[in-house]
Every structure is written in structure tokens, then in C-alpha cells.
Design a protein around this motif. Structure first.
Motif, mmCIF file in Angstrom:
data_model
loop_
_atom_site.group_PDB
_atom_site.id
_atom_site.type_symbol
_atom_site.label_atom_id
_atom_site.label_comp_id
_atom_site.label_asym_id
_atom_site.label_seq_id
_atom_site.Cartn_x
_atom_site.Cartn_y
_atom_site.Cartn_z
ATOM 1 N N ASP A 168 -14.171 49.329 -67.511
ATOM 2 C CA ASP A 168 -13.616 48.931 -66.207
ATOM 3 C C ASP A 168 -12.265 49.624 -65.979
ATOM 4 O O ASP A 168 -11.240 48.965 -65.868
ATOM 5 C CB ASP A 168 -13.481 47.395 -66.113
ATOM 6 C CG ASP A 168 -12.521 46.801 -67.125
ATOM 7 O OD1 ASP A 168 -12.240 47.445 -68.159
ATOM 8 O OD2 ASP A 168 -12.021 45.675 -66.867
ATOM 9 N N ASP A 172 -6.122 51.576 -69.923
ATOM 10 C CA ASP A 172 -6.507 51.766 -71.336
ATOM 11 C C ASP A 172 -7.967 52.172 -71.475
ATOM 12 O O ASP A 172 -8.327 52.881 -72.419
ATOM 13 C CB ASP A 172 -6.142 50.566 -72.215
ATOM 14 C CG ASP A 172 -6.729 49.250 -71.765
ATOM 15 O OD1 ASP A 172 -7.043 49.092 -70.563
ATOM 16 O OD2 ASP A 172 -6.871 48.350 -72.607
ATOM 17 N N ASP A 173 -8.816 51.775 -70.513
ATOM 18 C CA ASP A 173 -10.196 52.286 -70.503
ATOM 19 C C ASP A 173 -10.194 53.792 -70.255
ATOM 20 O O ASP A 173 -10.942 54.542 -70.911
ATOM 21 C CB ASP A 173 -11.022 51.645 -69.381
ATOM 22 C CG ASP A 173 -11.086 50.144 -69.457
ATOM 23 O OD1 ASP A 173 -10.109 49.488 -69.044
ATOM 24 O OD2 ASP A 173 -12.119 49.623 -69.921
ATOM 25 N N ASN A 206 -10.796 45.077 -64.305
ATOM 26 C CA ASN A 206 -9.387 45.332 -63.978
ATOM 27 C C ASN A 206 -9.178 45.575 -62.485
ATOM 28 O O ASN A 206 -8.155 45.189 -61.924
ATOM 29 C CB ASN A 206 -8.885 46.539 -64.769
ATOM 30 C CG ASN A 206 -8.771 46.250 -66.249
ATOM 31 O OD1 ASN A 206 -8.340 45.173 -66.638
ATOM 32 N ND2 ASN A 206 -9.162 47.207 -67.078
ATOM 33 N N THR A 259 -15.648 48.056 -73.228
ATOM 34 C CA THR A 259 -14.198 47.832 -73.158
ATOM 35 C C THR A 259 -13.852 47.012 -71.916
ATOM 36 O O THR A 259 -12.831 47.254 -71.272
ATOM 37 C CB THR A 259 -13.453 49.188 -73.141
ATOM 38 O OG1 THR A 259 -13.887 49.940 -71.999
ATOM 39 C CG2 THR A 259 -13.713 49.982 -74.399
ATOM 40 N N ALA A 260 -14.696 46.047 -71.610
ATOM 41 C CA ALA A 260 -14.593 45.326 -70.329
ATOM 42 C C ALA A 260 -15.292 43.972 -70.476
ATOM 43 O O ALA A 260 -15.921 43.699 -71.502
ATOM 44 C CB ALA A 260 -15.267 46.175 -69.250
ATOM 45 N N ASN A 280 -10.968 40.157 -71.254
ATOM 46 C CA ASN A 280 -12.394 40.513 -71.120
ATOM 47 C C ASN A 280 -13.304 39.326 -71.421
ATOM 48 O O ASN A 280 -14.376 39.193 -70.823
ATOM 49 C CB ASN A 280 -12.750 41.685 -72.042
ATOM 50 C CG ASN A 280 -12.134 42.986 -71.582
ATOM 51 O OD1 ASN A 280 -11.815 43.153 -70.412
ATOM 52 N ND2 ASN A 280 -11.949 43.913 -72.520
ATOM 53 N N ASP A 329 -8.200 49.280 -75.429
ATOM 54 C CA ASP A 329 -9.536 49.892 -75.367
ATOM 55 C C ASP A 329 -9.626 51.158 -76.213
ATOM 56 O O ASP A 329 -10.697 51.477 -76.751
ATOM 57 C CB ASP A 329 -9.906 50.199 -73.916
ATOM 58 C CG ASP A 329 -10.050 48.930 -73.093
ATOM 59 O OD1 ASP A 329 -10.202 47.851 -73.686
ATOM 60 O OD2 ASP A 329 -10.003 49.030 -71.857
HETATM 61 CA CA CA Z 1 -10.886 47.443 -70.181
#
Ligand code: CA
Ligand code: BDR
Length: 317
Positions: A16, A20-21, A45, A129-130, A171, A245
Motif C-alpha cells: 500500500d 516505506d512500501d 496508507n 507490507t499492508a 496493518n 516494510d
Molecule cells: Ca505498508
């Protein structure tokens, strides 16, 4: 500096972006030999249309526009999305005005892309990562994908403190039903929680180093991370900023860089003050929930070195 063997399996990313993603994606793309099968994005995010655009922005910046990307679920399974622009900026990338993507998203949507790409290979790592909305839906709709997932590596949860509330990590909190379903699915699962990601912090000196690398990817990373570090300075009074992430990305590629222990874990979906808390049965005495691998200790020096090396790799391009 320790060195760890790299996992050779292909990777599918659910994300998302989110600063950091986006940084985690740069790390994947800049790490030698990582095969990225595709990317699904989810509402998190920032809204899902924007997370999908942002993933494509980063791919195009990195010269990898051929990696397929599609937007998945806009909303969590059972609650309304609460986004996090205060951490990531209105555009999700620290308000840096990165050009709009020119390559369209893949047809069919993010959940289908995730399913199709996993079914097309014998085994892959699913890096998430979300919020786990897309992953939960994919496992509901096509449970046979579980046979193609060697492990899910998830940035989410915590063995202790939270960030969005005292008890919950974002998350997990954003879609606790999805987190619970995926953890209970029995698919091998590695939790890279706040207790780990706070061990790997970048700061203003890290950004200064990225700027010396002299390529547009590293420069863009430094610009968007400037916003992220400023947020942490204002929130916590220090420029040390956990780069959540990207830690999960490095742990996915180099599994031995993260020490894990198997514990029963469940997710609180209804708590009055603990909604979204990942409850880790650290003594293993009180729960019949499935055991997952819970990250406890990352080799921070190694993780930061992989991140910097990944950015430096774009200089040769
Ligand atoms: Ca994320
Ligand atoms: C997680 O929440 C998001 O804001 C970040 O992108 C990361 O995935 C950290 O709690």
C-alpha cells in the motif's frame, strides 16, 4: 558484517505505497537476482487507486515498468478504511510530485493478479507490507494458492507495543479480520512486527548517504524519506525512523537475517481498547491457534547495508 544466503524463490508483493512500501519495492528491485512476479495493491496508507499509481511510479523510476501491477480491495473486510496520510503525505510518497505512471495497471484487478501469478509458479514468497485484505480474499476465493506459497512474510503486528494505538500496529488494526483469517489459514507465515522493525532505523545521516549515491532512485528515496523522518521527529522527538516494510523485504530475501520463534498467534478483532492487537502466546500455554514464525531479532547492520546497496545498484544502470 555477517552475510546471509539469499532465498532463490520468486516474490509476489502485496503493498500500500506508502513511503516505506515504496522503499521496500526499491530494495527488491535493486537486490541482485530477485524475481518479482507482480504487485497487488490495497487500500491502506492512501486509497487503493493511489497505492496502485504509486507502485507503478516506483517501477517506472527504477526502469522496471514491465512488472504487472493491479489495484485490489479498496476497503477492509469489515470496517471502513482509515488511511495514514499524516505519515506518508497526501500522495502517499511524501508529497514529492513523482510523475504519473505511463503504463496502465494490469487487467483483472489485484486479487486476480495475485492468484494468477502464484498459481503460475511451483512456489513463491508472498511478501505483504499492508493490511491483509487482498491476501485474505485470495485465500477465500482460491484456497489452492496456499500450495504455491512457500511462506507469507508480513510486515504487521507486534509482540508488544503498537503504533496506531498503544496495543495495535497499523496493518493489523486496519483490517484485523483479514489478519486473523490469514494467520488462521495455516499457510506458513512470518510476522515481521514493530518489535523487529523498530530495531532497524534510518536517520538523517542515512539519507545524506543516499544522496551521495548519485542516481535518481536513491535521490527519490532520500526525498520521500525526508517527509517520513520529519514525521518521526515530530512524533517521537528523534530522527531514528523504523523503516518497517523494507525490513520485511530484506527478511523475505535473506531469511536468516531475522531470528524467529514459532508461537501461537491470534488477532483481536473486537477489543474495546485492543482492536487489531496481535496476541502472541509467548509461553505457548494458552492457545490452540496455529503457530506462526514470529520475528524477534533482525541483524540491523546487515539490513541497512542491503538497503543502501540496493539503492547504489541503480547507479550502474
Ligand atoms: Ca505498508
Ligand atoms: C505499517 O503501516 C504502514 O503505515 C506502513 O507502510 C507499514 O506497512 C507500519 O505500521
Amino acid at each position: 558484517m555477517a552475510s546471509y544466503g539469499r532465498d532463490r524463490l520468486p516474490v509476489f508483493l502485496d503493498c500500500d505505497p506508502g513511503i516505506d512500501d515504496a522503499f521496500a519495492l526499491m530494495v527488491l528491485l535493486g537486490s541482485p537476482g530477485v524475481e518479482l512476479l507482480g504487485i497487488s495493491t490495497v487500500g491502506g496508507n492512501v486509497p487503493v487507486e493511489l497505492t496502485c499509481e504509486n507502485a507503478r511510479r516506483i517501477l517506472e523510476l527504477c526502469g522496471r515498468a514491465q512488472v504487472p501491477v493491479a489495484a485490489g480491495r479498496a476497503q477492509p473486510l469489515a470496517k471502513t478504511l482509515v488511511s495514514a496520510e499524516e505519515v506518508h503525505g497526501r500522495d502517499g510518497l511524501g508529497n514529492i510530485n513523482l510523475p504519473s505512471p505511463t503504463v496502465p495497471e494490469a487487467a483483472g484487478g489485484g486479487v486476480s493478479l495475485l492468484i494468477d501469478k502464484l498459481l503460475a509458479v511451483p512456489r513463491a514468497i508472498l511478501l505483504a507490507t499492508a493490511p491483509l485484505t487482498n491476501v485474505a480474499v485470495a485465500l477465500q476465493e482460491h484456497p489452492e494458492i496456499s500450495g504455491h506459497i512457500q511462506r507469507i512474510v508480513w510486515m504487521g503486528g507486534s509482540t508488544g507495543f503498537g503504533n496506531v494505538t498503544p496495543a495495535a500496529e497499523y496493518n493489523a488494526w486496519a483490517d484485523p479480520e483479514a489478519a486473523r483469517q490469514v494467520i488462521r489459514s495455516g499457510v506458513p507465515f512470518v510476522m515481521v512486527g514493530l518489535n523487529v522493525t523498530h530495531q532497524v532505523a534510518l536517520d538523517r545521516s542515512t539519507l545524506a548517504h543516499y544522496r551521495t549515491l548519485g542516481n535518481p532512485v536513491a535521490e527519490t528515496a532520500a526525498r520521500m524519506l525526508d517527509f517520513y523522518v520529519t514525521f518521526h521527529e515530530q512524533e517521537a522527538g528523534t530522527d531514528r525512523s523504523p523503516i518497517h516494510d523494507a525490513v520485511a523485504a530484506v527478511a523475505a530475501i535473506y531469511p536468516a537475517s531475522l531470528r524467529t520463534v514459532s508461537y501461537p498467534v491470534d488477532v483481536e478483532t473486537k477489543g474495546e481498547i485492543t482492536e487489531g492487537a496481535t496476541v502472541v502466546d509467548l509461553r505457548g500455554l494458552h492457545s490452540d491457534q496455529p503457530r506462526i514464525e514470529v520475528g524477534l531479532e533482525a541483524d540491523a547492520g546487515f539490513h541497512l547495508e542491503v538497503m543502501a546497496d540496493s539503492l547504489a545498484s541503480f547507479s550502474a544502470a
